[in-house]
Design a protein around this motif. Structure first.
Motif, PDB file in Angstrom:
ATOM      1  N   MET A   1       0.828  -1.208   0.000  1.00  0.00           N
ATOM      2  CA  MET A   1       0.000   0.000   0.000  1.00  0.00           C
ATOM      3  C   MET A   1       0.870   1.270   0.000  1.00  0.00           C
ATOM      4  O   MET A   1       0.656   2.183  -0.808  1.00  0.00           O
ATOM      5  N   ILE A   2       1.832   1.280   0.910  1.00  0.00           N
ATOM      6  CA  ILE A   2       2.713   2.452   1.009  1.00  0.00           C
ATOM      7  C   ILE A   2       3.519   2.616  -0.270  1.00  0.00           C
ATOM      8  O   ILE A   2       3.693   3.726  -0.779  1.00  0.00           O
ATOM      9  N   LEU A   5       1.372   4.149  -2.839  1.00  0.00           N
ATOM     10  CA  LEU A   5       1.224   5.583  -2.556  1.00  0.00           C
ATOM     11  C   LEU A   5       2.474   6.343  -2.975  1.00  0.00           C
ATOM     12  O   LEU A   5       2.397   7.444  -3.523  1.00  0.00           O
ATOM     13  N   ARG A   6       3.638   5.731  -2.711  1.00  0.00           N
ATOM     14  CA  ARG A   6       4.903   6.385  -3.074  1.00  0.00           C
ATOM     15  C   ARG A   6       4.997   6.574  -4.587  1.00  0.00           C
ATOM     16  O   ARG A   6       5.369   7.639  -5.082  1.00  0.00           O
ATOM     17  N   LEU A   8       2.533   6.636  -6.731  1.00  0.00           N
ATOM     18  CA  LEU A   8       1.553   7.642  -7.126  1.00  0.00           C
ATOM     19  C   LEU A   8       2.055   9.053  -6.833  1.00  0.00           C
ATOM     20  O   LEU A   8       1.923   9.966  -7.638  1.00  0.00           O
ATOM     21  N   PHE A   9       2.658   9.199  -5.664  1.00  0.00           N
ATOM     22  CA  PHE A   9       3.165  10.501  -5.226  1.00  0.00           C
ATOM     23  C   PHE A   9       4.182  11.060  -6.220  1.00  0.00           C
ATOM     24  O   PHE A   9       4.082  12.186  -6.690  1.00  0.00           O
ATOM     25  N   LEU A  12       2.646  11.822  -9.739  1.00  0.00           N
ATOM     26  CA  LEU A  12       1.908  13.089  -9.748  1.00  0.00           C
ATOM     27  C   LEU A  12       2.828  14.284  -9.590  1.00  0.00           C
ATOM     28  O   LEU A  12       2.596  15.342 -10.168  1.00  0.00           O
ATOM     29  N   LEU A  13       3.884  14.090  -8.814  1.00  0.00           N
ATOM     30  CA  LEU A  13       4.847  15.172  -8.609  1.00  0.00           C
ATOM     31  C   LEU A  13       5.448  15.605  -9.943  1.00  0.00           C
ATOM     32  O   LEU A  13       5.601  16.776 -10.250  1.00  0.00           O
ATOM     33  N   THR A  15       4.105  15.081 -12.966  1.00  0.00           N
ATOM     34  CA  THR A  15       3.130  15.633 -13.919  1.00  0.00           C
ATOM     35  C   THR A  15       2.599  16.982 -13.464  1.00  0.00           C
ATOM     36  O   THR A  15       2.235  17.806 -14.279  1.00  0.00           O
TER      37      THR A  15
END
Lengths: 597, 241
Positions: A1-2, A5-6, A8-9, A12-13, A15
């Motif tokens: 999970m983490i 999230l990492r 994804l983070f 997104l950072l 983009t």
């Protein structure tokens, strides 16, 4: 999970956060194209037409099918704008011509092309081209000493002959022969040997007698020169930009100042075009007093009227899109061969052409669809009156009294009260109606009162409380004159009348053809130094295009220049040369190919 | 783990918003004040003396208006007055309610609270017992290759209740929706249907009566409501291909 999230983070950072320039410069617009500018030649005589071709490397094809507007400016060595033109890029290419006025002094000139959005980045981002123009009557040509560096001993044919084929980049050009006679058909083949990755190229072809022209140190506009104007504060809060792309139409921008000379915030600016229909658009100024109006084709090429609503004393200052902050510093140029002789010869040729009235420019059909819709404020009036159908009456109050029962005009002090019957409330409005003359709102109806039946084509009334967005009308009285009464109407000082520029129609070159013997023996001299200008040729991978044109009566060395862009924005160039002699038919025939050597 | 989530999730949400905003700005974004057309119309005054709502579904919707010149005004508060056949715009900022000029409006879209969009278009029809054709707003129910079906969301005076004595009598007029359907076929005049039934449908397509009967039977389709009418028109349109 983490871990997810990492990932994804960081995705997104990457983009979300731009690499540079945002938000200070604003995010990139899809309409922010880069422009490539080409001209048919580099050396001209004042009084000639200069042909140009524009490419947008990152075009924005809009839903409406209309391309962006490009501003084309010619300025002299003192940065004074000589002439300008509004060009509409349809899709990704445009071409046309600019007349070089007879009065131009001899010297270097700069041609600039830019879009409205490019103005955010300054002249650094504009497409530029330097040209040399000689005045037709300047026999001394002293300016040559000012701008030219050392003179090359070699002729242009020797220079281009040596480099032809080297510049090709997948593009090659070759003529059938190296030597031609006057008024002889010249055939050439252009070949585009491209890889699979970049299969299409768009090129322009120029064949002209001119010296080779090299700049010593290519300079960007404004390099070494500082702008004198303070930076403007009025940026759009949403986009963070001062100048917006014009892919959806021409943007008229300006500032409204109040009576104290301070920027007026929240002021309404009304726009109207004299017409046979009432039309009105408006904009509200922001905190810096700036307004923007998106104009459609209906306004271009016409007189428009801008007026501030509300209290008098305001001043509208429109944005000058042709003002370039950065100064032009001409570069030192090198010419091949004897430039002085060439210019003296060209001056004579242009003079003779003027005497014969020879014209080599022909307008082409517009490639864009014109949006002629007007921002009308109602579809159908409640009441229409044609005074011609009644007994002639001497003035507007008498017309209202006798034949327009829903209109009441009364003298009140120095002015007049104009009231319309409110059909919903069944009483006359207490406030004055808005009066339009030939489609334009007029603040002072007193000047209209002298209009007699013969001066009025029709009167329209809206007998309702009517709105156009935020603008309220306590009834509308629209008077349409038979004799352009609006031209004689004296607007108050705060009303601004502008003549909008229409986009220049594309134009091409008239190339005489001498297929039949009669034409070949024609007595009107053909004094073209530019033999061929083909602005838009589409080349496909491994395709050979043949092009034919005729030589003129002028003997000399001619340069073929094929330049353009591939579909992926790569520049392609090919050059070749040939000679025209008075009795050149016995010239050596060579095979096609080989880069024209 | 929970603490990490607490840190990451808000940051992620912010980045997502930033990413979307940036993407949208890259799409030739011009300020709405510049591109949105100015809507024109008269001050809205509803007819008085009726019981019941004159508005379609009795509510206001979010929606967009398409003008005759092709421009679109987005995200407006709109309602359709079925009694006066008017599109009404509530301008909260300007503090006004306008009945938009029908001549300048080509159509509009209403979005209900479930997000479902209802598309209305201005169509020209010739009502029964009238000589001239008129323009009305009608909801697009089906647009096929050959046949189109529209519904004018009419709201009419359903019945009148009279009360009081012989001398001082008063009446109350009750409103109720009464949709009128229009079927369009190329090269033919519009057909008006007020009552949904097989009989009215056969009257519109007399040459295909047998085929339609067969198709409706085959699909076990009866004709009693709007949904069934749309389904039937869809089948008839497919028959024509």
């Amino acid at each position: 999970m983490i871990n997810l999230l990492r990932i994804l983070f960081f995705t997104l950072l990457f983009t979300a956060v731009p690499w540079k320039g945002w938000p200070s410069d604003g995010p990139p617009f899809s309409g922010d194209g880069r422009i490539l500018l080409q001209t048919d030649r580099k050396v001209y005589v004042a009084g000639e037409n200069m042909f140009y071709k524009l490419y947008m490397t990152d075009p924005k094809d809009t839903v409406s099918g209309n391309g962006e507007f490009v501003y084309l400016v010619l300025r002299n060595a003192r940065s004074r704008v000589i002439t300008h033109s509004l060009v509409r890029i349809y899709g990704d290419r445009a071409w046309g011509d600019v007349y070089l006025p007879d009065t131009l002094s001899t010297g270097m000139y700069q041609l600039l092309a830019y879009t409205n959005a490019m103005r955010n980045e300054g002249a650094e981002s504009f497409a530029t081209q330097e040209i040399f123009v000689a005045n037709r009557f300047d026999k001394g040509l002293t300016a040559l000493l000012k701008y030219t560096g050392k003179k090359e001993d070699t002729s242009s044919v020797e220079i281009y002959g040596n480099i032809s084929g080297v510049l090709a980049g997948g593009l090659s050009v070759a003529t059938e022969k190296k030597i031609y006679g006057c008024r002889e058909r010249i055939g050439m083949e252009i070949r585009y040997d491209a890889g699979e990755a970049d299969p299409v190229a768009f090129v322009s072809v120029s064949v002209a007698e001119e010296p080779a022209f090299f700049t010593e140190e290519p300079k960007r506009p404004g390099e070494g020169a500082k702008g004198t104007d303070p930076p403007e504060r009025s940026v759009d809060p949403m986009t963070g930009r001062r100048y917006l792309p014009e892919s959806r139409g021409y943007i008229l921008r300006g500032t409204v100042y109040d009576e104290d000379g301070k920027p007026a915030k929240g002021a309404y600016v009304l726009l109207s075009v004299p017409d046979t229909l009432i039309n009105l658009d408006y904009a509200v100024t922001d905190s810096t007093g700036m307004f923007r109006l998106l104009l459609n084709d209906h306004c271009l090429g016409k007189k428009i009227i801008l007026m501030p609503a509300g209290s008098p004393g305001k001043k509208i200052v429109p944005d000058d899109k042709y003002r370039i902050r950065e100064a032009y510093r001409p570069t030192v140029v090198h010419f091949s061969g004897n430039i002085r002789e060439y210019l003296l010869k060209s001056q004579k040729i242009v003079g003779v052409r003027k005497i014969y009235g020879s014209k080599y420019v022909h307008p082409e059909k517009r490639r864009w669809k014109v949006q002629e819709t007007r921002p009308v404020i109602y579809s159908r009036p409640d009441f229409t009156l044609l005074p011609s159908e009644y007994v002639p009456l001497r003035d507007l109050p008498e017309i209202a009294k006798e034949i327009v029962p829903y209109l009441k005009i009364r003298k009140n002090g120095d002015g007049f009260e104009v009231r319309v019957y409110n059909e919903k409330e069944r009483v006359f409005f207490r406030e004055n109606a808005t009066v339009f003359l030939d489609g334009v709102p007029v603040k002072d109806p007193t000047q209209l009162m002298s209009l007699a039946s013969g001066d009025i084509r029709r009167i329209e009334l809206m007998e309702k409380l009517w709105f156009c967005g935020d603008v309220r009308f306590n009834g509308i009285v629209a008077v349409f004159s038979t004799n352009h009464a609006l031209d004689r109407y004296r607007f108050p000082a705060d009303v601004l009348t502008l003549k909008m520029e229409a986009p220049a129609a594309p134009s091409g070159m008239i190339m005489p053809r001498y297929e039949d013997p009669q034409g070949k023996e024609g007595r009107v001299p053909d004094l073209r130094q530019l033999l061929c200008w083909q602005p838009d040729l589409v080349l496909k991978k491994d395709q050979v295009k043949t092009l034919s044109f005729f030589s003129s009566d002028l003997s000399g060395d001619y340069i073929i220049r094929v330049t353009g862009l591939t579909a992926k924005g790569r520049e392609v160039v090919a050059v070749s040369c040939f000679t025209v002699r008075r009795n050149g038919n016995e010239g050596v025939i060579t095979e096609y190919g080989g880069g024209g050597k | 783990m929970k603490e990490l989530r607490k840190i990451y999730l808000p940051v992620l949400a912010a980045l997502m918003l930033l990413s979307v905003a940036r993407h949208m700005q890259g799409q030739d974004t011009l300020p709405a004040a510049l591109t949105e057309p100015k809507l024109c119309g008269e001050w809205y005054t509803p007819e008085i003396g009726y019981v019941g709502s004159q508005l379609f579904r009795g509510v206001w919707f979010r929606g967009r208006v398409t003008l005759e010149d092709g421009r679109t005004a987005h995200n407006r508060i709109l309602a359709y007055n079925g009694m006066q056949d008017q599109l009404i715009w509530l301008d909260k900022k300007g503090g006004k309610v306008l009945a938009l000029d029908k001549g300048l409006t080509a159509g509009f879209v209403l979005r209900d609270d479930k997000g479902e969009e209802m598309r209305f278009r201005k169509i020209r029809v010739k009502p029964l017992l009238q000589n001239d054709s008129v323009s009305v707003y009608a909801q697009v129910l089906f647009e096929g290759e050959n046949i189109s079906l529209y519904a004018q969301r009419k709201i009419v005076n359903d019945y009148t209740e009279t009360y009081g004595g012989y001398v001082t009598s008063a009446s109350r007029r009750f409103l109720a929706p009464k949709p009128v359907y229009f079927i369009f076929m190329p090269g033919r005049q519009s057909n008006q249907i007020e009552k949904i039934s097989r009989k009215t449908l056969y009257a519109v397509f007399p040459e295909k009566k047998k085929q339609i009967r067969k198709t409706l039977r085959k699909n076990r389709l009866s004709l009693h409501n709007e949904y069934q009418l749309v389904r039937a028109i869809e089948l008839i349109d497919r028959m024509g291909q």
